[in-house]
Design a protein around this motif. Structure first.
Motif, short mmCIF file in Angstrom:
data_model
loop_
_atom_site.label_atom_id
_atom_site.label_comp_id
_atom_site.label_asym_id
_atom_site.label_seq_id
_atom_site.Cartn_x
_atom_site.Cartn_y
_atom_site.Cartn_z
N GLY A 40 37.87 43.57 24.64
CA GLY A 40 37.22 43.81 25.11
C GLY A 40 35.74 43.75 24.77
N GLN A 41 35.09 43.99 24.16
CA GLN A 41 34.38 44.11 22.84
C GLN A 41 34.09 42.37 22.20
N SER A 42 32.40 42.53 21.74
CA SER A 42 32.45 41.46 20.78
C SER A 42 32.42 41.21 19.60
N LEU A 43 32.81 40.51 19.33
CA LEU A 43 32.73 39.85 17.34
C LEU A 43 31.67 40.91 17.30
N THR A 44 32.12 41.98 15.54
CA THR A 44 30.97 42.70 14.92
C THR A 44 31.08 42.88 13.84
N LEU A 45 30.26 42.49 13.45
CA LEU A 45 30.18 42.40 11.91
C LEU A 45 30.08 43.89 10.81
N ASN A 50 29.14 39.75 -1.27
CA ASN A 50 28.48 38.92 -2.72
C ASN A 50 29.85 38.99 -3.40
N GLN A 51 29.57 38.61 -4.40
CA GLN A 51 30.60 38.05 -5.39
C GLN A 51 29.41 38.50 -6.16
N GLY A 52 29.88 39.79 -7.12
CA GLY A 52 29.44 40.50 -8.38
C GLY A 52 28.09 41.67 -8.22
N SER A 53 27.83 42.06 -6.38
CA SER A 53 27.13 42.67 -6.06
C SER A 53 28.20 43.72 -5.32
N GLU A 54 27.61 44.96 -4.41
CA GLU A 54 27.58 46.05 -3.95
C GLU A 54 27.81 45.25 -2.16
N ALA A 55 28.65 45.79 -1.89
CA ALA A 55 29.05 44.91 -0.05
C ALA A 55 27.71 45.65 -0.15
N THR A 56 27.40 44.89 1.68
CA THR A 56 26.40 44.98 2.50
C THR A 56 26.69 45.30 3.81
N TYR A 57 26.76 47.00 4.00
CA TYR A 57 27.23 47.15 5.94
C TYR A 57 26.44 47.36 6.78
N GLU A 58 26.47 46.46 7.99
CA GLU A 58 26.21 46.82 8.62
C GLU A 58 26.12 48.46 9.47
N GLY A 60 26.83 51.53 11.69
CA GLY A 60 27.83 52.26 11.69
C GLY A 60 29.48 51.78 11.37
N PHE A 61 28.95 51.48 10.34
CA PHE A 61 30.03 51.34 8.86
C PHE A 61 29.91 51.56 7.80
N VAL A 62 30.49 52.55 7.23
CA VAL A 62 30.81 52.90 6.27
C VAL A 62 31.42 52.54 4.86
N ILE A 63 31.23 52.47 3.30
CA ILE A 63 31.96 52.02 2.54
C ILE A 63 32.45 52.74 2.65
N THR A 79 39.79 47.41 3.30
CA THR A 79 40.47 47.83 3.25
C THR A 79 39.62 49.28 4.41
N VAL A 80 40.90 49.31 5.13
CA VAL A 80 41.06 50.26 6.32
C VAL A 80 41.15 51.42 5.69
N SER A 81 40.02 51.91 5.59
CA SER A 81 41.09 54.17 5.38
C SER A 81 41.35 55.17 6.56
N ASN A 82 42.26 56.24 6.19
CA ASN A 82 42.39 57.04 6.15
C ASN A 82 42.57 56.60 8.54
N MET A 83 42.99 55.35 7.97
CA MET A 83 43.07 55.20 9.69
C MET A 83 43.12 55.93 10.56
N SER A 84 42.66 55.58 12.38
CA SER A 84 43.04 56.92 13.47
C SER A 84 43.38 55.32 14.76
N PRO A 85 43.65 55.61 15.97
CA PRO A 85 43.62 55.09 17.04
C PRO A 85 42.69 53.94 17.11
N GLU A 86 41.64 54.30 16.66
CA GLU A 86 40.18 53.69 17.39
C GLU A 86 40.14 52.45 16.41
N ASP A 87 40.83 52.69 15.21
CA ASP A 87 40.85 51.53 13.95
C ASP A 87 42.09 49.95 14.68
N SER A 88 42.92 50.60 15.96
CA SER A 88 43.38 48.91 16.38
C SER A 88 42.36 48.24 16.42
N SER A 89 43.08 46.96 16.05
CA SER A 89 41.98 46.04 16.24
C SER A 89 42.08 45.17 15.71
#
Lengths: 116, 114
Positions: A40-45, A50-58, A60-63, A79-89
């Motif tokens: 029920g939600q839109s595809l969310t980035l 990028n190869q060789g550098s840190e990822a860029t997070y949108e 609401g999302f943290v490393i 990696t989806v860390s310390n998962m909770s039911p809200e991470d079901s997707s």
């Protein structure tokens, strides 16, 4: 075009655990994208890897929650860390490309995650 | 208000019907408009791509963009059971410096009944 594979295709996990999703592309690409698709939600980035550098997070999302690796130009992990039911997707890996004269994004088949 | 609004459906039509799928948007900076088709248990795949107001036709599919009304549509003629899928609209804005952002609608689930 680009052919993208993801592992695992699906998984059921217990809360508090972590899951690493792998994404393999059949050609070298500069940027790889990780998306989340919840019912029920839109595809969310989530982030751009990028190869060789840190990822860029949108926003609401943290490393710490979604660490990403990009060891070479054809592979990435999320990696989806310390998962909770809200991470079901569904988690989707994506790359940019050109189809004909049109810019497009190619998507992997997705990883279906259920957290209990 | 969401940047992109799309009716989630589901939409059920008989085979051969004309299907109309729609999205509205609020960000006037969007420059490129896409429609993706997603079959069950698959990733989205690009179906149509437009960047100007007006119509673009590709076989049984027509994409329509009305920038003045911030409204885009996808029409499917002579719908087939194989068209049963979720259709996602997407809109892209490219900023100076090369950064670009793609915003997706929630998707409309279409079922074509034989």
């Amino acid at each position: 075009s680009a052919v993208i594979s993801q592992k695992p295709s699906r998984d059921i996990c217990q809360r508090g655990t972590s899951l690493t999703i792998q994404c393999q592309v059949d050609s070298q690409v500069t940027m790889m994208f990780w998306y989340r698709q919840q019912p029920g939600q839109s595809l969310t980035l989530i982030a751009t890897a990028n190869q060789g550098s840190e990822a860029t997070y949108e926003s609401g999302f943290v490393i710490d929650k979604f660490p990403i690796s990009r060891p070479n130009l054809t592979f990435s992990t999320l990696t989806v860390s310390n998962m909770s039911p809200e991470d079901s997707s569904i988690y989707l890996c994506s790359v940019e490309g050109v189809s004909g004269l049109q810019e497009t994004q190619y998507f992997g088949p997705g990883t279906r995650l259920l957290v209990l | 208000q969401k940047e992109v609004e799309q009716d989630p459906g589901p939409l059920s039509v008989p085979e051969g019907a004309i299907v109309s799928l729609n999205c509205t948007y609020s960000n006037s900076a969007f420059q490129y408009f896409m429609w993706y088709r997603q079959y069950s248990r698959k990733g989205p795949e690009l179906l149509m791509y437009t960047y100007s107001s007006g119509n673009k036709e590709d076989g049984r599919f027509t994409a329509q963009v009305d920038k003045s009304s911030k409204y885009i549509s996808l029409f499917i003629r002579d719908s087939q059971p194989s068209d049963s899928a979720t259709y996602l609209c997407a809109m892209r804005v490219r900023y100076s410096g090369g950064y670009q952002k793609v915003t997706f609608g929630t998707g409309t689930k279409l079922q074509v009944i034989p």
